[in-house]
Design a protein around this motif. Structure first.
Motif, PDB file in Angstrom:
ATOM      1  N   VAL A   9       0.663  -1.329  -0.109  1.00  0.00           N
ATOM      2  CA  VAL A   9      -0.029  -0.065  -0.114  1.00  0.00           C
ATOM      3  C   VAL A   9       0.873   1.137  -0.083  1.00  0.00           C
ATOM      4  CG1 VAL A   9      -1.592   1.392   1.222  1.00  0.00           C
ATOM      5  CG2 VAL A   9      -2.030  -1.136   1.206  1.00  0.00           C
ATOM      6  N   ALA A  10       0.705   2.172  -0.969  1.00  0.00           N
ATOM      7  CA  ALA A  10       1.492   3.549  -0.925  1.00  0.00           C
ATOM      8  C   ALA A  10       0.554   4.495  -0.713  1.00  0.00           C
ATOM      9  CB  ALA A  10       1.836   3.608  -2.549  1.00  0.00           C
ATOM     10  N   LEU A  11       1.053   5.607   0.260  1.00  0.00           N
ATOM     11  CA  LEU A  11       0.186   6.530   0.621  1.00  0.00           C
ATOM     12  C   LEU A  11       0.867   7.777   0.120  1.00  0.00           C
ATOM     13  CD1 LEU A  11      -0.247   5.503   4.508  1.00  0.00           C
ATOM     14  CD2 LEU A  11      -1.504   4.766   2.511  1.00  0.00           C
ATOM     15  N   ASP A  29       2.297  -6.935  -8.588  1.00  0.00           N
ATOM     16  CA  ASP A  29       1.106  -6.364  -9.279  1.00  0.00           C
ATOM     17  C   ASP A  29      -0.055  -6.204  -8.237  1.00  0.00           C
ATOM     18  OD1 ASP A  29       0.569  -8.923  -8.574  1.00  0.00           O
ATOM     19  OD2 ASP A  29       0.200  -9.555 -10.900  1.00  0.00           O
ATOM     20  N   ARG A  30       0.425  -6.374  -6.757  1.00  0.00           N
ATOM     21  CA  ARG A  30      -0.475  -6.471  -5.592  1.00  0.00           C
ATOM     22  C   ARG A  30      -0.306  -4.979  -4.991  1.00  0.00           C
ATOM     23  NH1 ARG A  30       0.993 -11.147  -1.921  1.00  0.00           N
ATOM     24  NH2 ARG A  30      -0.925 -10.731  -1.034  1.00  0.00           N
ATOM     25  N   ILE A  31      -0.657  -3.991  -5.724  1.00  0.00           N
ATOM     26  CA  ILE A  31      -0.404  -2.521  -5.419  1.00  0.00           C
ATOM     27  C   ILE A  31      -1.658  -1.727  -5.058  1.00  0.00           C
ATOM     28  CG2 ILE A  31       0.559  -0.530  -6.125  1.00  0.00           C
ATOM     29  CD1 ILE A  31       2.457  -1.868  -7.870  1.00  0.00           C
ATOM     30  N   THR A  32      -1.892  -1.248  -4.027  1.00  0.00           N
ATOM     31  CA  THR A  32      -2.922  -0.267  -3.783  1.00  0.00           C
ATOM     32  C   THR A  32      -2.543   1.027  -3.353  1.00  0.00           C
ATOM     33  OG1 THR A  32      -4.285  -2.206  -2.582  1.00  0.00           O
ATOM     34  CG2 THR A  32      -5.008  -0.166  -2.185  1.00  0.00           C
ATOM     35  N   LEU A 128      -7.578   4.100  -4.589  1.00  0.00           N
ATOM     36  CA  LEU A 128      -8.447   4.362  -3.719  1.00  0.00           C
ATOM     37  C   LEU A 128      -8.411   5.499  -2.971  1.00  0.00           C
ATOM     38  CD1 LEU A 128      -8.618   0.939  -1.710  1.00  0.00           C
ATOM     39  CD2 LEU A 128     -10.254   1.708  -3.392  1.00  0.00           C
ATOM     40  N   PRO A 129      -9.406   6.540  -2.535  1.00  0.00           N
ATOM     41  CA  PRO A 129      -9.002   7.515  -1.885  1.00  0.00           C
ATOM     42  C   PRO A 129      -9.122   7.360  -0.346  1.00  0.00           C
ATOM     43  CG  PRO A 129     -11.513   7.329  -2.380  1.00  0.00           C
ATOM     44  CD  PRO A 129     -10.763   5.970  -2.992  1.00  0.00           C
ATOM     45  N   MET A 130      -8.301   8.267   0.302  1.00  0.00           N
ATOM     46  CA  MET A 130      -7.949   7.878   1.708  1.00  0.00           C
ATOM     47  C   MET A 130      -9.249   8.091   2.612  1.00  0.00           C
ATOM     48  SD  MET A 130      -5.780  11.083   3.326  1.00  0.00           S
ATOM     49  CE  MET A 130      -6.138  12.640   3.385  1.00  0.00           C
ATOM     50  N   ALA A 179      -9.736   1.137   1.907  1.00  0.00           N
ATOM     51  CA  ALA A 179      -8.365   1.604   2.113  1.00  0.00           C
ATOM     52  C   ALA A 179      -7.775   1.152   3.397  1.00  0.00           C
ATOM     53  CB  ALA A 179      -8.256   3.338   1.955  1.00  0.00           C
ATOM     54  N   VAL A 180      -8.873   1.175   4.337  1.00  0.00           N
ATOM     55  CA  VAL A 180      -8.467   0.598   5.538  1.00  0.00           C
ATOM     56  C   VAL A 180      -8.231  -0.881   5.649  1.00  0.00           C
ATOM     57  CG1 VAL A 180      -9.550  -0.079   7.863  1.00  0.00           C
ATOM     58  CG2 VAL A 180      -9.879   2.478   6.926  1.00  0.00           C
TER      59      VAL A 180
END
Length: 320
Positions: A9-11, A29-32, A128-130, A179-180
């Motif tokens: 997960v990249a924020l 390829d398992r990126i969010t 996704l939006p935070m 996202a959570v």
């Protein structure tokens, strides 16, 4: 344990998040991407004000960074990023912003709309939006006259005053549930690089998302910026960046910090601050060879691969 295809997960938001995603897509390829939704300027700000929607600009950029590396993906990525130039109302609107908002209106579901754009691009991951609502940002800044307050992401991003405290408006917005869940089920969470106060740290102020970041079994990595010559972090050292993070999320444990030696003023101080947060410092050349303060996708990917594999330090000392 070495993970060949980790869930990451990249924020963040904007160009900084795009740099991280361009690197991550080379190894998994398992990126969010979990993206800030506080932008109030430009095309995004106009659409947000006129239609009451989440600002789509940073979401669009994240999708473009994850596009499939094929003629189809590259073409649609270019379409997404294309801006109109005219003397009318379309001037400087990005095509992708309009497409995303159109899908939101048709589907009445921000996450589903973003997923459909991802399918169109062949995106290597999910965006996704935070938060589930548009957010505002306020910052208390210190000037020669004492403390004052700056309102709005677009204003916070360009201030040269020293930021003391950051707040969201509303202060307790609902997080995006997907996202959570992504944070809770990740192998790694990446914070930075990017606009430190207006893109990276707002994630720490959304209560449900912050709880997930503190409680997740995932390891956490901070990628530091390459320059502090302009905008909200003007004059801040690499160590100052970590101290600001610690101030706004004092209980957050970090496992690794990635920094380019050319952007570190005092390696010893940065290593000490990293250790205070529970992290090992990884020094790698991750900037472009042309000297511009932008991350090179291949170099950052190599550094993150070392982090994921547990090889830290100049000689590749394995850590667990």
């Amino acid at each position: 344990m070495t993970l060949s295809n980790p869930a990451v997960v990249a924020l963040g938001g904007g160009h900084g998040l795009s740099a991280t995603l361009s690197s991550l897509r080379l190894m998994t390829d398992r990126i969010t991407a979990v993206v800030t939704v506080a932008d109030d300027g430009g095309s995004s700000g106009r659409l947000r004000s006129e239609l009451g929607v989440l600002p789509p600009g940073d979401l669009r950029m994240a999708l473009a960074a994850l596009c499939d590396d094929s003629e189809w993906g590259r073409t649609w990525s270019s379409v997404l990023q294309h801006r109109f130039s005219s003397s009318g109302d379309l001037d400087q609107h990005a095509v992708g912003n309009l497409l995303i908002v159109a899908l939101w209106e048709l589907l009445d579901d921000p996450v589903a709309g973003l997923d459909w754009v991802g399918k169109l691009l062949g995106a290597r991951g999910r965006v996704l939006p935070m938060a589930a609502v548009p957010l505002g940002i306020e910052a208390d800044v210190r000037t020669g006259d004492g403390l004052s307050t700056i309102v709005g992401q677009s204003q916070v991003a360009v201030t040269h005053a020293r930021i003391e405290q950051l707040r969201l408006v509303p202060p307790d917005p609902p997080a995006c549930p997907e996202a959570v869940e992504a944070v809770r089920s990740a192998d790694w969470v990446i914070l930075g690089p990017g606009s430190w106060y207006s893109s990276v740290m707002p994630h720490l102020l959304v209560p449900e998302l912050a709880h997930a970041l503190h409680e997740t079994a995932a390891r956490r990595c901070v990628v530091l910026n390459l320059s502090s010559d302009a905008g909200e972090t003007y004059g801040l050292t690499a160590t100052d960046h970590l101290e600001a993070l610690h101030k706004h999320a004092p209980g957050l444990r970090i496992d690794a910090v990635v920094a380019d030696p050319s952007a570190v003023e005092d390696i010893g101080l940065l290593a000490d601050e990293s250790a205070r947060m529970g992290a090992r410092l990884l020094l790698r050349q991750v900037g472009r060879s042309d000297g511009t303060p932008r991350h090179d996708a291949l170099r950052l990917a190599a550094a993150l691969r070392d982090v994921f594999d547990g090889f830290l330090g100049d000689v590749g000392t394995t850590t667990h």
